[in-house]
Write a protein that holds these residues in place. Structure first.
Motif, PDB file in Angstrom:
ATOM      1  N   GLN A  99       0.714  -1.321  -0.030  1.00  0.00           N
ATOM      2  CA  GLN A  99      -0.090  -0.037   0.073  1.00  0.00           C
ATOM      3  C   GLN A  99       1.024   1.312   0.033  1.00  0.00           C
ATOM      4  O   GLN A  99       0.928   1.990   0.940  1.00  0.00           O
ATOM      5  CB  GLN A  99      -0.810  -0.054   1.286  1.00  0.00           C
ATOM      6  N   PRO A 100       1.489   1.493  -1.069  1.00  0.00           N
ATOM      7  CA  PRO A 100       2.614   2.680  -1.067  1.00  0.00           C
ATOM      8  C   PRO A 100       1.990   4.079  -0.863  1.00  0.00           C
ATOM      9  O   PRO A 100       2.665   4.945  -0.186  1.00  0.00           O
ATOM     10  CB  PRO A 100       3.187   2.634  -2.240  1.00  0.00           C
ATOM     11  N   SER A 101       0.725   4.382  -1.221  1.00  0.00           N
ATOM     12  CA  SER A 101       0.256   5.603  -0.699  1.00  0.00           C
ATOM     13  C   SER A 101      -0.089   5.817   0.677  1.00  0.00           C
ATOM     14  O   SER A 101       0.108   6.790   1.150  1.00  0.00           O
ATOM     15  CB  SER A 101      -1.268   5.720  -1.394  1.00  0.00           C
ATOM     16  N   LEU A 102      -0.426   4.672   1.318  1.00  0.00           N
ATOM     17  CA  LEU A 102      -0.633   4.760   2.811  1.00  0.00           C
ATOM     18  C   LEU A 102       0.897   4.687   3.606  1.00  0.00           C
ATOM     19  O   LEU A 102       1.046   5.399   4.482  1.00  0.00           O
ATOM     20  CB  LEU A 102      -1.241   3.547   3.358  1.00  0.00           C
ATOM     21  N   SER A 103       1.754   4.017   2.589  1.00  0.00           N
ATOM     22  CA  SER A 103       3.030   4.097   3.246  1.00  0.00           C
ATOM     23  C   SER A 103       3.691   5.463   3.164  1.00  0.00           C
ATOM     24  O   SER A 103       4.520   5.689   4.209  1.00  0.00           O
ATOM     25  CB  SER A 103       4.019   3.044   2.290  1.00  0.00           C
ATOM     26  N   ALA A 104       3.565   6.013   2.215  1.00  0.00           N
ATOM     27  CA  ALA A 104       4.239   7.491   2.264  1.00  0.00           C
ATOM     28  C   ALA A 104       3.376   8.230   3.121  1.00  0.00           C
ATOM     29  O   ALA A 104       4.238   9.309   3.823  1.00  0.00           O
ATOM     30  CB  ALA A 104       3.724   7.972   0.865  1.00  0.00           C
ATOM     31  N   LYS A 105       2.158   8.301   3.493  1.00  0.00           N
ATOM     32  CA  LYS A 105       1.593   9.198   4.541  1.00  0.00           C
ATOM     33  C   LYS A 105       1.935   8.793   5.912  1.00  0.00           C
ATOM     34  O   LYS A 105       2.459   9.751   6.791  1.00  0.00           O
ATOM     35  CB  LYS A 105       0.208   8.888   4.526  1.00  0.00           C
ATOM     36  N   VAL A 106       2.295   7.507   6.096  1.00  0.00           N
ATOM     37  CA  VAL A 106       2.819   7.049   7.416  1.00  0.00           C
ATOM     38  C   VAL A 106       4.014   7.493   7.768  1.00  0.00           C
ATOM     39  O   VAL A 106       4.687   7.802   8.785  1.00  0.00           O
ATOM     40  CB  VAL A 106       2.595   5.280   7.883  1.00  0.00           C
ATOM     41  N   ALA A 107       5.161   7.146   6.688  1.00  0.00           N
ATOM     42  CA  ALA A 107       6.431   7.643   6.907  1.00  0.00           C
ATOM     43  C   ALA A 107       6.529   9.043   7.008  1.00  0.00           C
ATOM     44  O   ALA A 107       7.500   9.376   7.674  1.00  0.00           O
ATOM     45  CB  ALA A 107       7.180   7.011   5.519  1.00  0.00           C
ATOM     46  N   GLU A 403       0.962 -11.152  -4.463  1.00  0.00           N
ATOM     47  CA  GLU A 403      -0.533 -11.329  -4.454  1.00  0.00           C
ATOM     48  C   GLU A 403      -0.848 -10.460  -5.950  1.00  0.00           C
ATOM     49  O   GLU A 403      -1.889 -11.124  -6.628  1.00  0.00           O
ATOM     50  CB  GLU A 403      -1.313 -10.870  -3.440  1.00  0.00           C
ATOM     51  N   PRO A 404      -0.602  -9.274  -6.177  1.00  0.00           N
ATOM     52  CA  PRO A 404      -1.158  -8.803  -7.355  1.00  0.00           C
ATOM     53  C   PRO A 404      -0.750  -9.643  -8.616  1.00  0.00           C
ATOM     54  O   PRO A 404      -1.563  -9.636  -9.526  1.00  0.00           O
ATOM     55  CB  PRO A 404      -0.524  -7.287  -7.494  1.00  0.00           C
ATOM     56  N   GLU A 405       0.418 -10.176  -8.988  1.00  0.00           N
ATOM     57  CA  GLU A 405       0.536 -10.993  -9.938  1.00  0.00           C
ATOM     58  C   GLU A 405      -0.139 -12.479  -9.644  1.00  0.00           C
ATOM     59  O   GLU A 405      -0.587 -12.693 -11.048  1.00  0.00           O
ATOM     60  CB  GLU A 405       2.288 -11.257  -9.842  1.00  0.00           C
ATOM     61  N   GLN A 433      -8.282  -4.059  -3.111  1.00  0.00           N
ATOM     62  CA  GLN A 433      -7.416  -4.568  -2.067  1.00  0.00           C
ATOM     63  C   GLN A 433      -6.132  -3.791  -2.525  1.00  0.00           C
ATOM     64  O   GLN A 433      -5.259  -3.323  -1.526  1.00  0.00           O
ATOM     65  CB  GLN A 433      -7.016  -5.941  -2.283  1.00  0.00           C
ATOM     66  N   TYR A 434      -5.799  -3.498  -3.801  1.00  0.00           N
ATOM     67  CA  TYR A 434      -4.268  -3.089  -3.919  1.00  0.00           C
ATOM     68  C   TYR A 434      -4.395  -1.829  -4.975  1.00  0.00           C
ATOM     69  O   TYR A 434      -4.000  -1.830  -6.171  1.00  0.00           O
ATOM     70  CB  TYR A 434      -3.127  -3.942  -4.628  1.00  0.00           C
ATOM     71  N   PRO A 435      -4.994  -0.738  -4.488  1.00  0.00           N
ATOM     72  CA  PRO A 435      -5.553   0.550  -5.301  1.00  0.00           C
ATOM     73  C   PRO A 435      -4.377   1.123  -6.044  1.00  0.00           C
ATOM     74  O   PRO A 435      -4.569   1.622  -7.056  1.00  0.00           O
ATOM     75  CB  PRO A 435      -6.199   1.405  -4.424  1.00  0.00           C
ATOM     76  N   ASP A 436      -3.118   0.709  -5.529  1.00  0.00           N
ATOM     77  CA  ASP A 436      -1.844   1.601  -6.190  1.00  0.00           C
ATOM     78  C   ASP A 436      -1.223   0.505  -7.218  1.00  0.00           C
ATOM     79  O   ASP A 436      -0.231   0.748  -7.708  1.00  0.00           O
ATOM     80  CB  ASP A 436      -0.736   1.622  -4.998  1.00  0.00           C
ATOM     81  N   SER A 437      -1.793  -0.771  -7.353  1.00  0.00           N
ATOM     82  CA  SER A 437      -1.105  -1.725  -8.180  1.00  0.00           C
ATOM     83  C   SER A 437      -1.178  -1.411  -9.790  1.00  0.00           C
ATOM     84  O   SER A 437      -2.400  -1.169 -10.281  1.00  0.00           O
ATOM     85  CB  SER A 437      -1.831  -3.141  -8.107  1.00  0.00           C
ATOM     86  N   VAL A 438       0.077  -1.033 -10.418  1.00  0.00           N
ATOM     87  CA  VAL A 438      -0.004  -0.546 -11.792  1.00  0.00           C
ATOM     88  C   VAL A 438      -0.325  -1.825 -12.534  1.00  0.00           C
ATOM     89  O   VAL A 438      -0.714  -1.841 -13.630  1.00  0.00           O
ATOM     90  CB  VAL A 438       1.270   0.218 -11.965  1.00  0.00           C
ATOM     91  N   GLU A 439       0.352  -2.961 -11.911  1.00  0.00           N
ATOM     92  CA  GLU A 439       0.278  -4.259 -12.868  1.00  0.00           C
ATOM     93  C   GLU A 439      -1.269  -4.721 -13.177  1.00  0.00           C
ATOM     94  O   GLU A 439      -1.815  -5.259 -14.199  1.00  0.00           O
ATOM     95  CB  GLU A 439       0.921  -5.237 -11.989  1.00  0.00           C
ATOM     96  N   LEU A 440      -1.901  -4.467 -11.999  1.00  0.00           N
ATOM     97  CA  LEU A 440      -3.529  -4.774 -12.220  1.00  0.00           C
ATOM     98  C   LEU A 440      -4.338  -3.726 -12.923  1.00  0.00           C
ATOM     99  O   LEU A 440      -5.197  -4.107 -13.515  1.00  0.00           O
ATOM    100  CB  LEU A 440      -4.309  -4.716 -10.651  1.00  0.00           C
ATOM    101  N   ARG A 441      -3.808  -2.500 -13.023  1.00  0.00           N
ATOM    102  CA  ARG A 441      -4.480  -1.499 -13.900  1.00  0.00           C
ATOM    103  C   ARG A 441      -4.009  -1.921 -15.337  1.00  0.00           C
ATOM    104  O   ARG A 441      -4.967  -1.678 -15.793  1.00  0.00           O
ATOM    105  CB  ARG A 441      -3.827  -0.056 -13.551  1.00  0.00           C
TER     106      ARG A 441
END
Length: 587
Positions: A99-107, A403-405, A433-441
């Protein structure tokens, strides 16, 4: 095992490998997780929950395999508390749950509480890289390197690990360029820059950086020191430089250097390195000669047989490759590689039962997940959908970082079975579940395209590009899809040319550039790019495009040769089949 016939019944239960499953929390605890989700929607009349509510429900969600809930709960806790240990745990969970978007905010919250924490800066840097926010990532990594107690060179070794372990190869390359510019005297930064450029298909830039890295490293080396690890790393880097030079087009001198090394010290290591360089230069016959010499030496036999098998496989000589990999099995080394390629060969020969058994014997290494994903596809396509779903479920539990793969593969299995709505539903749930996943997009855009929903596919790809405007992969995906449907060809070409400037040797981008030129009516200009792409990647899509341009230019014998070659190594490629049939029918 090898005597089974294709018409024998599949033994599905035996083919599904045993994969560890995390212990599930009691089902009644799900009420707490649901309550936590409800609190995130913000019922204004209720007082704020205690921090323990968020952390406990997050940990329960983790144990239940609910990554998004866990990430959101820890993000909520981090927003309400300033305990550095809690913030660190929150950052770890956000990263582990992808969840990199959330990771960035927490960091950022963590940095606000502990400005001098290098762990917080590194967490922010990793999240920014995954989101293709290269300037932000560079800022955080500069703080890490500048303040590292171990010094700049050791710090860059850790940063290199982050960059080489990230699938965002173009972002990693852009980041490495910024960091190398910020630390121009660092041999480790130059090394990282060179390796990142090579991964991102810019070998000329890699040559320049790696050359400077070796020079800088020699200048700072202590001549009195006898560090075997450092000497080995320097030899490895020098060999990588020779490979980069060959890929960049400077072939003869690196090969001459390698031959001279054998002349001065004819040992197995030097000969193996020479064989690898010959393979890089696509001088397969000469490489085979060197590998046969090595195969006669018991110490180097397993490695030589493995490379001989790979050569035969890449050339489409499957019977010869099969024999080589069976020899590898008898050496008891490189077992996972041998089982994997034997499985792929059986798969391509239509012996699905044997392929399934061999895939299930891959136990470790880079080929483990591809083997099990393909095993799931075979199970589904041969009448065992429940077994396929069970295998994919277990894989997701055992490999949560992949998991995205796994979701993408599940959707592809459904799409290949003609169940496009089902594929789309899987991808939508995956993106929830993985809104930042470019692979799934990208995968969702592909399903839209297969459904004939071209506008939706283009809209999806445009949104990816909007969020990552400097990403060559995003430029290429959007540009190619425009070109493939003859839409906005000038815009498509501009995007693909920008991608090509960033990654001049990338086969997919070369293919796209040739294809958009062809769509614009510039057949003669298109051909060199398509030939270059096909030289590097003999896959069916590129062969279909190259063959079509050759066909339209009247070079029909060459087109047929290209199609025949590609059909050996990519026999099930739909585009290859339909393109060949369409043009032959028209003729």
């Amino acid at each position: 095992m090898d005597d089974a016939t294709p018409d024998q019944a599949f033994r599905y239960s035996a083919a599904v490998p045993s994969i560890s499953i995390p212990v599930k929390a009691a089902s009644c605890l799900g009420l707490l997780v649901l309550a936590g989700c409800a609190s995130l929607r913000g019922a204004k009349e209720e007082p704020p929950a205690p921090i323990e509510f968020y952390t406990v429900t997050a940990e329960i969600a983790l144990s239940r395999g609910e990554p998004r809930v866990a990430a959101l709960q820890y993000a909520a806790a981090a927003a309400r508390d300033s305990d550095p240990k809690l913030l660190q745990r929150a950052a770890e969970v956000e990263a582990a749950t992808l969840q990199p978007s959330l990771s960035a905010k927490v960091a950022q919250r963590w940095i606000g509480v502990e400005p001098n924490s290098l762990e917080a800066q590194r967490a922010a840097a990793r999240a920014a890289l995954q989101l293709y926010r290269i300037d932000d990532a560079a800022t955080h990594y500069r703080a890490v390197v500048t303040n590292a107690p171990t010094g700049v060179e050791a710090a860059f070794a850790d940063v290199e690990g982050d960059l080489t372990g990230d699938d965002n190869i173009f972002g990693a390359r852009a980041l490495a360029d910024r960091l190398a510019a910020a630390f121009p005297g660092s041999a480790a930064a130059l090394r990282m820059q060179g390796l990142a450029a090579l991964r991102a298909d810019d070998p000329a830039a890699a040559v320049q950086a790696l050359t400077h890295a070796l020079t800088a490293g020699a200048q700072v080396a202590d001549p009195a020191a006898h560090d075997d690890a450092a000497a080995s790393a320097r030899r490895e880097l020098a060999q990588t430089l020779l490979r980069a030079r060959i890929i960049a087009g400077d072939v003869e001198e690196p090969l001459a250097q390698a031959r001279a090394q054998i002349g001065s010290d004819d040992n197995a290591f030097n000969r193996l390195q020479y064989a690898v360089l010959l393979m890089t230069a696509q001088r397969d016959a000469q490489a085979s000669e060197q590998l046969e010499i090595l195969a006669a030496n018991p110490a180097s036999k397993p490695a030589a047989l493995r490379l001989l098998g790979l050569l035969e496989f890449q050339q489409g000589h499957f019977d010869a490759a099969d024999a080589r990999f069976k020899q590898v099995l008898r050496t008891a080394e490189f077992l996972d590689d041998a089982f994997y390629y034997l499985a792929v060969i059986a798969d391509r020969n239509g012996d699905s039962e044997r392929a399934l058994r061999l895939y299930s014997q891959v136990q470790h290494g880079d080929n483990l997940l591809p083997a099990l994903l393909r095993a799931a596809a075979i199970l589904y396509l041969h009448g065992a959908p429940a077994a396929a779903d069970e295998l994919l479920d277990r894989l997701g539990e055992d490999e949560p970082q992949r998991e995205p793969e796994i979701i993408n593969t599940r959707a592809r299995i459904y799409a290949d079975s003609g169940e496009l709505p089902k594929a789309y539903d899987v991808l939508q749930k995956g993106l929830d579940q993985y809104p930042d996943s470019v692979e799934l997009r990208y995968a969702r855009a592909s399903v839209f395209e297969e459904e004939g929903k071209i506008s939706e596919a283009l809209r999806e790809l445009a949104e990816v590009l909007k969020s990552r405007p400097e990403d060559p992969a995003a430029m290429n995906a959007y540009g190619f899809t425009l070109a493939d449907h003859s839409k906005s060809l000038s815009k498509a070409r501009r995007l693909i040319e920008r991608a090509h400037a960033a990654a001049p040797k990338n086969a997919a981008i070369l293919d796209s550039l040739g294809w958009v030129l062809f769509r614009q009516g510039h057949d003669a200009e298109a051909l060199p790019y398509l030939r270059a792409a096909y030289t590097d990647d003999r896959g069916g899509d590129i062969a279909a495009h190259l063959g079509e341009v050759l066909w339209q230019q009247g070079k029909r014998d060459e087109a047929q040769r290209v199609w025949s070659e590609a059909s050996i190594v990519d026999a099930d490629n739909k585009l290859l089949k339909t393109t060949r049939q369409r043009l032959q029918d028209e003729h």
